[in-house]
Scaffold this active site. Structure first.
Site, mmCIF file in Angstrom:
data_model
loop_
_atom_site.group_PDB
_atom_site.id
_atom_site.type_symbol
_atom_site.label_atom_id
_atom_site.label_comp_id
_atom_site.label_asym_id
_atom_site.label_seq_id
_atom_site.Cartn_x
_atom_site.Cartn_y
_atom_site.Cartn_z
ATOM 1 N N LYS A 193 20.424 -0.655 6.379
ATOM 2 C CA LYS A 193 19.075 -0.996 6.842
ATOM 3 C C LYS A 193 19.074 -1.471 8.289
ATOM 4 O O LYS A 193 20.090 -1.922 8.814
ATOM 5 C CB LYS A 193 18.445 -2.022 5.889
ATOM 6 C CG LYS A 193 18.058 -1.338 4.571
ATOM 7 C CD LYS A 193 17.311 -2.211 3.607
ATOM 8 C CE LYS A 193 16.918 -1.360 2.382
ATOM 9 N NZ LYS A 193 16.391 -2.160 1.266
ATOM 10 N N ARG A 228 22.694 -1.844 -4.387
ATOM 11 C CA ARG A 228 22.185 -0.478 -4.206
ATOM 12 C C ARG A 228 22.703 0.028 -2.870
ATOM 13 O O ARG A 228 22.328 -0.496 -1.834
ATOM 14 C CB ARG A 228 20.656 -0.509 -4.231
ATOM 15 C CG ARG A 228 19.992 0.851 -4.075
ATOM 16 C CD ARG A 228 18.471 0.698 -4.063
ATOM 17 N NE ARG A 228 17.815 1.983 -3.934
ATOM 18 C CZ ARG A 228 17.627 2.614 -2.773
ATOM 19 N NH1 ARG A 228 18.035 2.079 -1.637
ATOM 20 N NH2 ARG A 228 17.014 3.785 -2.743
HETATM 21 N N1 HH2 Z 1 15.454 0.007 -0.658
HETATM 22 C C1 HH2 Z 1 15.008 1.251 -0.443
HETATM 23 C C2 HH2 Z 1 14.511 2.026 -1.496
HETATM 24 N N2 HH2 Z 1 14.507 1.547 -2.765
HETATM 25 N N3 HH2 Z 1 14.994 -0.174 -4.298
HETATM 26 C C3 HH2 Z 1 15.436 -1.406 -4.534
HETATM 27 N N4 HH2 Z 1 15.451 -1.885 -5.807
HETATM 28 N N5 HH2 Z 1 15.908 -2.217 -3.536
HETATM 29 C C4 HH2 Z 1 15.932 -1.813 -2.245
HETATM 30 O O1 HH2 Z 1 16.347 -2.601 -1.365
HETATM 31 C C5 HH2 Z 1 15.459 -0.497 -1.941
HETATM 32 C C6 HH2 Z 1 14.975 0.307 -3.004
HETATM 33 C C7 HH2 Z 1 15.036 1.821 0.933
HETATM 34 O O2 HH2 Z 1 16.212 2.493 1.197
HETATM 35 P P1 HH2 Z 1 16.457 4.083 1.087
HETATM 36 O O3 HH2 Z 1 16.159 4.586 -0.282
HETATM 37 O O4 HH2 Z 1 17.822 4.358 1.557
HETATM 38 O O5 HH2 Z 1 15.465 4.733 2.134
HETATM 39 P P2 HH2 Z 1 14.047 5.432 1.990
HETATM 40 O O6 HH2 Z 1 13.114 4.447 1.391
HETATM 41 O O7 HH2 Z 1 13.709 5.798 3.416
HETATM 42 O O8 HH2 Z 1 14.199 6.631 1.107
#
Ligand code: HH2
Length: 246
Positions: A193, A228
């Site tokens: 992040k 995660r």
């Molecule tokens: N962060 C993201 C998405 N889902 N779910 C939980 N439970 N906790 C988190 O911190 C979290 C999440 C954001 O990260 P990412 O999926 O890598 O990116 P994007 O939202 O751009 O797909």
């Protein structure tokens, strides 16, 4: 929990796993690297992200959920009841819910539920978020949602980066033990992040692996039950000995 974003625009792996075959292969590779859960998502929730229609989100995630479910626990990362319901029917057993509104879907499907805290919504959440006491407010929100959920298996997640400044993220990580003390298993997502880039000077997402692993290890050492992550192999190597459960 390994992250598998079947999206064109996720901040870290957007576009890499849009093809079903590539997504499934990556999911299975993460299992080989030590992931206990694969978190399949079809809508980016990065700051400023545009919403995705349900039929498009379903088209992205369902074949991947179906293909992975016989091999590993699959969670569905969605804010939509229709997507969560269909993913549970396709074999997912955990609803990873950044909106903390899908408890009825998880309860009806006999699935687990990750309730995450987000202030506002992705399009605007990073526009000067404010709290009087971020740790107390996030904790109170999550405990209230968890207690009212009617779900047997509830996880709570403070939502690092979701309507939080760098300082808010650091406070939540520093006081993680407060969340763990609620008795609900805690999930933490720091992986790649942008606050890590600000802390380390790592401009690109690929420059944030070490800080991602360090914060995952910190979280596990403080009692987090699940992290995660995008970089499963590196994270498993770092956290394996920090808790008997890993
Ligand atoms: N962060 C993201 C998405 N889902 N779910 C939980 N439970 N906790 C988190 O911190 C979290 C999440 C954001 O990260 P990412 O999926 O890598 O990116 P994007 O939202 O751009 O797909």
């Amino acid at each position: 929990m390994g992250v598998l974003n079947v999206t064109p625009d996720s901040f870290s792996d957007g576009g890499r796993w849009l093809d079903t075959g590539a997504a499934v292969a990556h999911g299975r590779a993460m299992v080989d690297e030590g992931a206990d859960v694969v978190d399949v998502g079809g809508e980016s929730t990065r700051p400023g992200a545009a919403a995705v229609p349900a039929d498009e989100e379903l088209r992205r995630v369902l074949p991947v959920v179906e293909a992975l479910a016989p091999h590993v626990r699959v969670s569905i990362d969605t804010r939509k009841a229709a997507v969560a319901t269909a993913a549970l029917a396709a074999g997912a057993t955990l609803v990873n819910d950044v909106s903390a509104t899908l408890a009825p879907v998880a309860a009806a499907g006999g699935a687990g539920w990750v309730a995450m805290h987000m202030k506002g919504e992705p399009r605007t959440m990073q526009q000067s978020p404010t709290y009087d006491d971020v740790v107390a407010e996030v904790k109170a929100f999550l405990v209230e949602r968890a207690a009212a959920s009617g779900v047997d298996e509830v996880w709570i997640d403070p939502g690092i980066g979701f309507g939080k400044t760098l300082e808010h993220n650091l406070l939540l990580l520093r006081h993680l033990a407060d969340l763990v003390a609620t008795g609900y298993p805690v999930v933490i997502g720091t992986s790649r992040k942008s606050f890590l880039g600000r802390l380390t000077g790592g401009a690109g997402v690929d420059d944030r692996v070490e800080a991602s692993v360090a914060t995952a290890a910190w979280a596990v050492s403080q009692g987090a039950a699940m992290v995660r992550v995008h970089d499963v192999r590196e994270t498993v190597a770092a956290v394996r000995r920090l808790t008997p459960a890993v």
